[in-house]
Design a protein around this motif. Structure first.
Motif, PDB file in Angstrom:
ATOM      1  N   PHE A 217      23.306  -6.694  22.464  1.00  0.00           N
ATOM      2  CA  PHE A 217      22.201  -6.683  23.468  1.00  0.00           C
ATOM      3  C   PHE A 217      22.134  -5.362  24.186  1.00  0.00           C
ATOM      4  O   PHE A 217      21.200  -4.660  24.369  1.00  0.00           O
ATOM      5  CB  PHE A 217      22.503  -7.881  24.604  1.00  0.00           C
TER       6      PHE A 217
ATOM      7  N   PHE B 232      19.433  -1.290  23.816  1.00  0.00           N
ATOM      8  CA  PHE B 232      18.870  -0.640  24.780  1.00  0.00           C
ATOM      9  C   PHE B 232      19.117   1.083  24.781  1.00  0.00           C
ATOM     10  O   PHE B 232      20.272   1.268  24.611  1.00  0.00           O
ATOM     11  CB  PHE B 232      19.010  -1.054  26.417  1.00  0.00           C
TER      12      PHE B 232
ATOM     13  N   ALA C 110      11.987  -0.145  30.234  1.00  0.00           N
ATOM     14  CA  ALA C 110      12.810  -1.418  29.596  1.00  0.00           C
ATOM     15  C   ALA C 110      13.694  -2.041  30.650  1.00  0.00           C
ATOM     16  O   ALA C 110      13.762  -1.191  31.844  1.00  0.00           O
ATOM     17  CB  ALA C 110      13.912  -0.857  28.830  1.00  0.00           C
TER      18      ALA C 110
ATOM     19  N   ALA D  13      16.805  -5.282  31.471  1.00  0.00           N
ATOM     20  CA  ALA D  13      17.838  -6.025  30.791  1.00  0.00           C
ATOM     21  C   ALA D  13      18.194  -7.036  32.147  1.00  0.00           C
ATOM     22  O   ALA D  13      18.515  -6.445  33.136  1.00  0.00           O
ATOM     23  CB  ALA D  13      19.122  -5.493  30.322  1.00  0.00           C
TER      24      ALA D  13
ATOM     25  N   GLU E 270      11.666 -11.113  25.745  1.00  0.00           N
ATOM     26  CA  GLU E 270      12.591 -11.908  24.821  1.00  0.00           C
ATOM     27  C   GLU E 270      13.516 -12.706  25.379  1.00  0.00           C
ATOM     28  O   GLU E 270      14.587 -11.836  26.098  1.00  0.00           O
ATOM     29  CB  GLU E 270      13.124 -11.034  23.519  1.00  0.00           C
TER      30      GLU E 270
ATOM     31  N   THR F 209      17.036 -15.320  19.553  1.00  0.00           N
ATOM     32  CA  THR F 209      15.914 -15.328  20.523  1.00  0.00           C
ATOM     33  C   THR F 209      15.265 -16.618  20.708  1.00  0.00           C
ATOM     34  O   THR F 209      14.569 -17.015  19.682  1.00  0.00           O
ATOM     35  CB  THR F 209      14.981 -14.051  19.996  1.00  0.00           C
TER      36      THR F 209
ATOM     37  N   THR G  95       9.781 -15.734  22.754  1.00  0.00           N
ATOM     38  CA  THR G  95       9.272 -14.262  22.647  1.00  0.00           C
ATOM     39  C   THR G  95       7.858 -14.177  23.432  1.00  0.00           C
ATOM     40  O   THR G  95       6.946 -15.239  22.731  1.00  0.00           O
ATOM     41  CB  THR G  95       9.217 -13.593  21.463  1.00  0.00           C
TER      42      THR G  95
ATOM     43  N   GLY H 180      19.973 -14.389  28.763  1.00  0.00           N
ATOM     44  CA  GLY H 180      19.783 -13.265  28.822  1.00  0.00           C
ATOM     45  C   GLY H 180      18.086 -13.141  28.585  1.00  0.00           C
ATOM     46  O   GLY H 180      17.582 -13.532  28.016  1.00  0.00           O
TER      47      GLY H 180
ATOM     48  N   ARG I 109      15.320  -9.843  27.715  1.00  0.00           N
ATOM     49  CA  ARG I 109      15.128  -8.342  27.158  1.00  0.00           C
ATOM     50  C   ARG I 109      13.496  -8.045  27.292  1.00  0.00           C
ATOM     51  O   ARG I 109      12.890  -8.680  26.901  1.00  0.00           O
ATOM     52  CB  ARG I 109      15.513  -8.088  25.884  1.00  0.00           C
TER      53      ARG I 109
ATOM     54  N   ARG J  11      10.653  -5.157  27.366  1.00  0.00           N
ATOM     55  CA  ARG J  11      10.328  -3.571  26.662  1.00  0.00           C
ATOM     56  C   ARG J  11       8.902  -3.359  26.522  1.00  0.00           C
ATOM     57  O   ARG J  11       8.244  -4.375  26.150  1.00  0.00           O
ATOM     58  CB  ARG J  11      11.110  -3.319  25.377  1.00  0.00           C
TER      59      ARG J  11
END
Length: 471
Positions: free
Chosen positions: A370, A374, A405, A407, A431, A440, A443, A464, A466, A468
């Motif tokens: 993960f 990045f 991005a 996180a 995601e 995942t 999304t 988590g 993500r 972007r």
């Protein structure tokens, strides 16, 4: 009459040399030149994440370190912490079953050679602090070289305080265990600039020897001492050992990072030594140590966990929290590694103080993938992008590359969690990542330009996210 231990003097005290900050792709592990909160390893940015054995891989002759290194590499781990052999534990210490730091009688190897005189407390002859054990250094260099070939970094911990008399009673530096007459003192005076009864020259000589022998390796950093705060070890002594490491490398081809273990949980680092590049904490949950010391522009690590029971969850949560907070090193104590179980399959008792297993190592690999997904060298911790939607009893933290991005790690909550996230203008992809499986879970495409609601899929414990921007 007390024997004299002769130490050849080297260069004068280090004058103004800073830490290693950049090496070529083939050079030693270094701080990243663009963001020294992270590592540069083999020419790439790196965050070192692992779940490793209890530090006895080198000093325990019954431990097959090659098989162990193979296991770490196969499981996607990047680091192992190794004690030098200046400290060793008795069987049963800290209630650890099959403790790798507690070799069986006669199976302890230390940097110092055995003498011809019997009487070592845990079997075999006493030690000669004036001679090196060549078999030990052959083992050390083979371990380091094998780990380097597998892409594993070694944090070599030079010293450790004597927590109780039972550890001090096994130390080669104890006068009862050596033929040199040194170390006829209390365990609380072992690591001092005075009251050391001849041990400071021994410790300086050992530091020089270890640093010199490992200088050709790229995958090594030197930790001054494990948990000095547990033994009241003076900062002046710790700084002296840092000086000796730096002085020694001034005359050698390569420069290696020096790490210092600061405190359990968190503390503010005052007047840091100029040669120290990595500041480590233990049991750093919550990860306050990162924010408290972020201004130092050095790596902050959490290089020991493992005393919160045998389940995976506390350590997975600690790892994600620490890395998303901006930390760059995480090491869990993994008690599934033991002599004869170097593939990490030992089924430890429920009374074990910590956990670890192949499944947990897979969870850490998910975290590693993960963060390495990045361009994290361009990222900074910034929880302000999470504008709302964090339920009571839940925490959410963010690591951000401005405009590109984000996180996020959410700890607690569940199906009803809807974060409000401040997204710059543009088209974004969100995601949601299952921290236990790496799947995942959801999304979505999101239009930026203000606060946007992001609904999490159903989850248990943690998840988590993500984010972007789409090119």
């Amino acid at each position: 009459m007390k024997a004299t231990i002769v130490l050849a003097c080297t260069a004068a005290l280090l004058a103004g040399q800073g830490p290693a900050t950049f090496q070529a792709a083939s050079g030693p592990l270094a701080l990243h030149p663009d963001n020294p909160h992270y590592f540069l390893w083999r020419g790439k940015p790196a965050v070192l994440i692992t779940s490793g054995e209890h530090y006895g891989a080198l000093l325990n002759l019954d431990f097959d370190y090659r098989r162990y290194i193979d296991t770490l590499a196969a499981d996607g781990m990047m680091l192992t912490r190794v004690f030098s052999g200046a400290y060793v534990e008795p069987e049963g210490a800290f209630n650890i079953a099959r403790n790798t730091l507690a070799p069986l009688p006669g199976r302890f190897i230390s940097p110092w050679a055995r003498s011809d005189e019997p009487g070592y407390a845990n079997g075999g002859n006493r030690f000669d602090l004036g001679r090196w054990d060549e078999e030990y250094f052959k083992r050390l260099k083979d371990l380091a070289a094998y780990a380097e070939a597998k892409g594993i970094v070694i944090e070599l911990t030079l010293f450790c305080p004597m927590y109780e008399d039972k550890q001090w009673n096994l130390s080669p530096m104890n006068a009862r265990n050596n033929i040199n007459g040194a170390g006829n003192i209390s365990r609380l005076n072992v690591h001092t600039l005075d009251n050391h009864d001849g041990l400071l020259p021994v410790q300086e000589a050992l530091t020089r020897k270890l640093v010199t022998e490992l200088n050709p390796m790229d995958n090594v950093m030197f930790e001054i001492m494990n948990e000095p705060y547990a033994g009241g070890v003076p900062m002046a002594w710790q700084h002296r050992i840092a000086d000796v490491i730096a002085e020694t490398e001034r005359g050698l081809p390569k420069r290696h990072l020096i790490s210092q273990n600061v405190a359990n949980k968190s503390a503010t680092i005052d007047a840091p030594h100029a040669a120290v590049s990595v500041f480590n904490f233990h049991y750093a949950a919550p990860p306050d140590a990162v924010a408290t010391n972020y201004h130092l522009n050095k790596v902050i690590g959490d290089n020991e966990t493992g005393f919160r029971g045998t389940s995976d969850a506390p350590y997975r949560l600690e790892a994600w929290d620490f890395i998303i907070a901006g930390g760059a090193l995480f090491n869990n104590l993994d008690y599934s590694f033991a002599a004869g179980y170097e593939t990490g399959t030992f089924v430890y008792p429920a009374s074990q103080p910590g956990g670890g297993n192949a499944g947990f190592r897979r969870q850490l690999k998910i975290l590693s993938d993960f963060i390495h997904g990045f361009d994290f060298v361009r990222m900074r911790p910034d929880n302000s992008v999470i504008a709302g939607g964090v339920p009571a009893g839940v925490t959410a933290r963010a690591l951000v590359e401005s405009g590109k991005a984000i996180a996020i790690f959410v700890r607690g909550g569940g199906a009803s969690t809807v974060l409000s996230v401040e997204l710059p203008a543009g088209s974004w992809t969100a995601e949601w990542i299952d921290t236990k499986t790496g799947v995942t879970a959801r999304t979505t495409k999101v239009a930026g330009g203000g606060r946007r609601p992001l609904e999490a899929p159903g989850y248990v414990s943690d998840i988590g996210l993500r984010l972007r921007i789409n090119n």
